[in-house]
Design a protein around this motif. Structure first.
Motif, PDB file in Angstrom:
ATOM      1  N   PHE A  12     -11.569  20.065  44.038  1.00  0.00           N
ATOM      2  CA  PHE A  12     -11.866  19.942  42.610  1.00  0.00           C
ATOM      3  C   PHE A  12     -12.596  18.628  42.339  1.00  0.00           C
ATOM      4  O   PHE A  12     -13.598  18.592  41.620  1.00  0.00           O
ATOM      5  CB  PHE A  12     -10.553  20.010  41.828  1.00  0.00           C
ATOM      6  N   ASP A  13     -12.114  17.533  42.940  1.00  0.00           N
ATOM      7  CA  ASP A  13     -12.752  16.233  42.740  1.00  0.00           C
ATOM      8  C   ASP A  13     -14.086  16.123  43.468  1.00  0.00           C
ATOM      9  O   ASP A  13     -14.921  15.285  43.113  1.00  0.00           O
ATOM     10  CB  ASP A  13     -11.822  15.107  43.194  1.00  0.00           C
ATOM     11  N   LYS A  14     -14.302  16.957  44.493  1.00  0.00           N
ATOM     12  CA  LYS A  14     -15.573  16.947  45.219  1.00  0.00           C
ATOM     13  C   LYS A  14     -16.621  17.838  44.563  1.00  0.00           C
ATOM     14  O   LYS A  14     -17.774  17.868  44.992  1.00  0.00           O
ATOM     15  CB  LYS A  14     -15.355  17.423  46.659  1.00  0.00           C
ATOM     16  N   GLY A  15     -16.243  18.583  43.529  1.00  0.00           N
ATOM     17  CA  GLY A  15     -17.200  19.443  42.843  1.00  0.00           C
ATOM     18  C   GLY A  15     -17.371  20.804  43.466  1.00  0.00           C
ATOM     19  O   GLY A  15     -18.265  21.561  43.081  1.00  0.00           O
ATOM     20  N   VAL A  16     -16.505  21.170  44.404  1.00  0.00           N
ATOM     21  CA  VAL A  16     -16.543  22.517  44.982  1.00  0.00           C
ATOM     22  C   VAL A  16     -15.921  23.515  44.015  1.00  0.00           C
ATOM     23  O   VAL A  16     -16.376  24.655  43.887  1.00  0.00           O
ATOM     24  CB  VAL A  16     -15.796  22.548  46.331  1.00  0.00           C
ATOM     25  N   LEU A  17     -14.882  23.088  43.317  1.00  0.00           N
ATOM     26  CA  LEU A  17     -14.167  23.935  42.365  1.00  0.00           C
ATOM     27  C   LEU A  17     -14.278  23.354  40.964  1.00  0.00           C
ATOM     28  O   LEU A  17     -14.449  22.144  40.782  1.00  0.00           O
ATOM     29  CB  LEU A  17     -12.693  24.044  42.752  1.00  0.00           C
TER      30      LEU A  17
ATOM     31  N   HIS B   1     -16.209  17.894  33.289  1.00  0.00           N
ATOM     32  CA  HIS B   1     -16.118  18.128  34.733  1.00  0.00           C
ATOM     33  C   HIS B   1     -17.252  19.027  35.223  1.00  0.00           C
ATOM     34  O   HIS B   1     -17.849  18.766  36.283  1.00  0.00           O
ATOM     35  CB  HIS B   1     -14.758  18.752  35.078  1.00  0.00           C
ATOM     36  N   THR B   2     -17.581  20.051  34.478  1.00  0.00           N
ATOM     37  CA  THR B   2     -18.652  20.965  34.883  1.00  0.00           C
ATOM     38  C   THR B   2     -19.993  20.245  34.933  1.00  0.00           C
ATOM     39  O   THR B   2     -20.805  20.467  35.833  1.00  0.00           O
ATOM     40  CB  THR B   2     -18.732  22.167  33.923  1.00  0.00           C
ATOM     41  N   ARG B   3     -20.238  19.355  33.959  1.00  0.00           N
ATOM     42  CA  ARG B   3     -21.523  18.652  33.907  1.00  0.00           C
ATOM     43  C   ARG B   3     -21.608  17.497  34.898  1.00  0.00           C
ATOM     44  O   ARG B   3     -22.662  17.245  35.470  1.00  0.00           O
ATOM     45  CB  ARG B   3     -21.770  18.123  32.491  1.00  0.00           C
ATOM     46  N   GLN B   4     -20.481  16.793  35.104  1.00  0.00           N
ATOM     47  CA  GLN B   4     -20.534  15.545  35.854  1.00  0.00           C
ATOM     48  C   GLN B   4     -20.007  15.625  37.281  1.00  0.00           C
ATOM     49  O   GLN B   4     -20.303  14.746  38.089  1.00  0.00           O
ATOM     50  CB  GLN B   4     -19.739  14.468  35.102  1.00  0.00           C
ATOM     51  N   VAL B   5     -19.264  16.664  37.619  1.00  0.00           N
ATOM     52  CA  VAL B   5     -18.639  16.725  38.945  1.00  0.00           C
ATOM     53  C   VAL B   5     -18.993  18.012  39.698  1.00  0.00           C
ATOM     54  O   VAL B   5     -19.352  17.959  40.877  1.00  0.00           O
ATOM     55  CB  VAL B   5     -17.102  16.604  38.831  1.00  0.00           C
ATOM     56  N   PHE B   6     -18.896  19.154  39.031  1.00  0.00           N
ATOM     57  CA  PHE B   6     -19.130  20.438  39.700  1.00  0.00           C
ATOM     58  C   PHE B   6     -20.567  20.511  40.209  1.00  0.00           C
ATOM     59  O   PHE B   6     -21.516  20.206  39.488  1.00  0.00           O
ATOM     60  CB  PHE B   6     -18.854  21.596  38.739  1.00  0.00           C
ATOM     61  N   HIS B   7     -20.731  20.921  41.452  1.00  0.00           N
ATOM     62  CA  HIS B   7     -22.051  20.959  42.076  1.00  0.00           C
ATOM     63  C   HIS B   7     -22.577  22.389  42.176  1.00  0.00           C
ATOM     64  O   HIS B   7     -21.875  23.294  42.623  1.00  0.00           O
ATOM     65  CB  HIS B   7     -21.993  20.363  43.494  1.00  0.00           C
ATOM     66  N   GLY B   8     -23.843  22.558  41.780  1.00  0.00           N
ATOM     67  CA  GLY B   8     -24.514  23.829  41.982  1.00  0.00           C
ATOM     68  C   GLY B   8     -24.148  24.890  40.963  1.00  0.00           C
ATOM     69  O   GLY B   8     -23.655  24.612  39.875  1.00  0.00           O
TER      70      GLY B   8
END
Length: 297
Positions: free
Chosen positions: A226-231, A282-289
């Motif tokens: 979650f913190d890595k932006g995978v989830l 979180h979606t804008r700043q952490v989640f990737h792709g």
């Protein structure tokens, strides 16, 4: 000179909680290299790919370049750049930095302070980690930049930190009935939960509050992802899984890919779910792709 205060006040472009960890990542990388070779310098062309990997891995999802912090960190008084022509950065253009043989290193006064007071390096590094990244990423980020911190250097620098609410973990785990909100894991040793953590949705380092509306009960694996932006968590409190995540094993498919578009587990009736504002951050700043579609059963 108070190097901790100077570190805490690095000039960064900020607006509405936007993450801009370019300078902190470069400074952490430079501290790691200083720890390895106190007299060494970083030629831009030689470290560009290392810095780009750090920005890609630990920065926000938008595209960026390591040329930006390499040039602009000079203005904070902790970094210097010189070229084949002499002292001074040629600008923030990648081509200019490469063509002029731009080389950077920690400012002379900071290098002298680190030699006089060896524990200062760990205090600066810990401060950068605390101010810009969640605790779940600290160890691997130190490894990524080559930093070795002593256990005594993990103490908080209270002069520049607000205090955490120690009740948050219990409040969040209770709200989610001691189950991972993504997979339902609820392991215990006797009566003690094991491998369950209270995750901040909007990172505490970016003014995320210590309350249930900003928390998720997650197992250790899903907290890290979650913190890595995978989830992530999307509309309707459904789980987002990044298309950038690749895993071919049955375990990767079962524990990560199969979560795509599933509803969160919890919180229990009467407890406040994650607020839309924190989910959006979180979606804008952490989640990737881009999020994967739901997987076929």
């Amino acid at each position: 000179m108070d190097w901790l205060q100077r570190t805490a006040k690095l000039r960064q472009w900020t607006r509405s909680g936007t993450r801009a960890p370019h300078k902190p990542l470069l400074l952490l990388y430079a501290l790691g290299r200083f720890q390895e070779d106190a007299d060494g310098a970083l030629r831009y062309s030689a470290v560009e790919q290392d810095l780009l990997r750090l920005l890609t891995e630990y920065g926000p999802p938008n595209k960026t370049t390591p040329a930006y912090p390499f040039h602009h960190l000079v203005s904070d008084g902790v970094w210097e750049v010189y070229t084949d022509r002499g002292p001074g950065s040629p600008g923030s253009g990648v081509g200019d930095l490469r063509a002029t043989g731009a080389t950077g290193r920690l400012a002379p006064e900071l290098r002298a302070a680190l030699r006089r007071e060896p524990v200062l390096l760990g205090r600066i590094a810990r401060l950068l980690l605390d101010l810009h990244f969640p605790p779940s990423l600290h160890s691997e980020l130190c490894e990524a930049v080559g930093l070795e911190l002593e256990p005594t250097e993990t103490e908080q620098v209270s002069a520049v930190r607000r205090q955490r609410d120690r009740r948050m973990r219990e409040l969040v785990l209770t709200a989610y009935e001691y189950r991972c909100a993504f997979c339902g894991y609820d392991g215990r040793i006797g009566a003690v939960p094991v491998g369950l953590e209270a995750a901040h949705v909007r990172w505490w380092a970016f003014d995320g509050p210590d309350d249930v509306e900003n928390g998720l009960c997650l197992c250790s694996l899903h907290h890290k992802l979650f913190d890595k932006g995978v989830l992530g968590v999307g509309d309707g409190h459904r789980i987002l899984v990044s298309q950038r995540f690749v895993g071919h094993s049955a375990a990767a498919r079962e524990h990560v890919i199969a979560l795509a578009d599933r509803p969160l587990i919890g919180p229990q009736p009467g407890a406040r779910p994650v607020s839309a504002a924190h989910r959006d951050w979180h979606t804008r700043q952490v989640f990737h792709g881009v999020a994967r579609p739901a997987t076929a059963v």
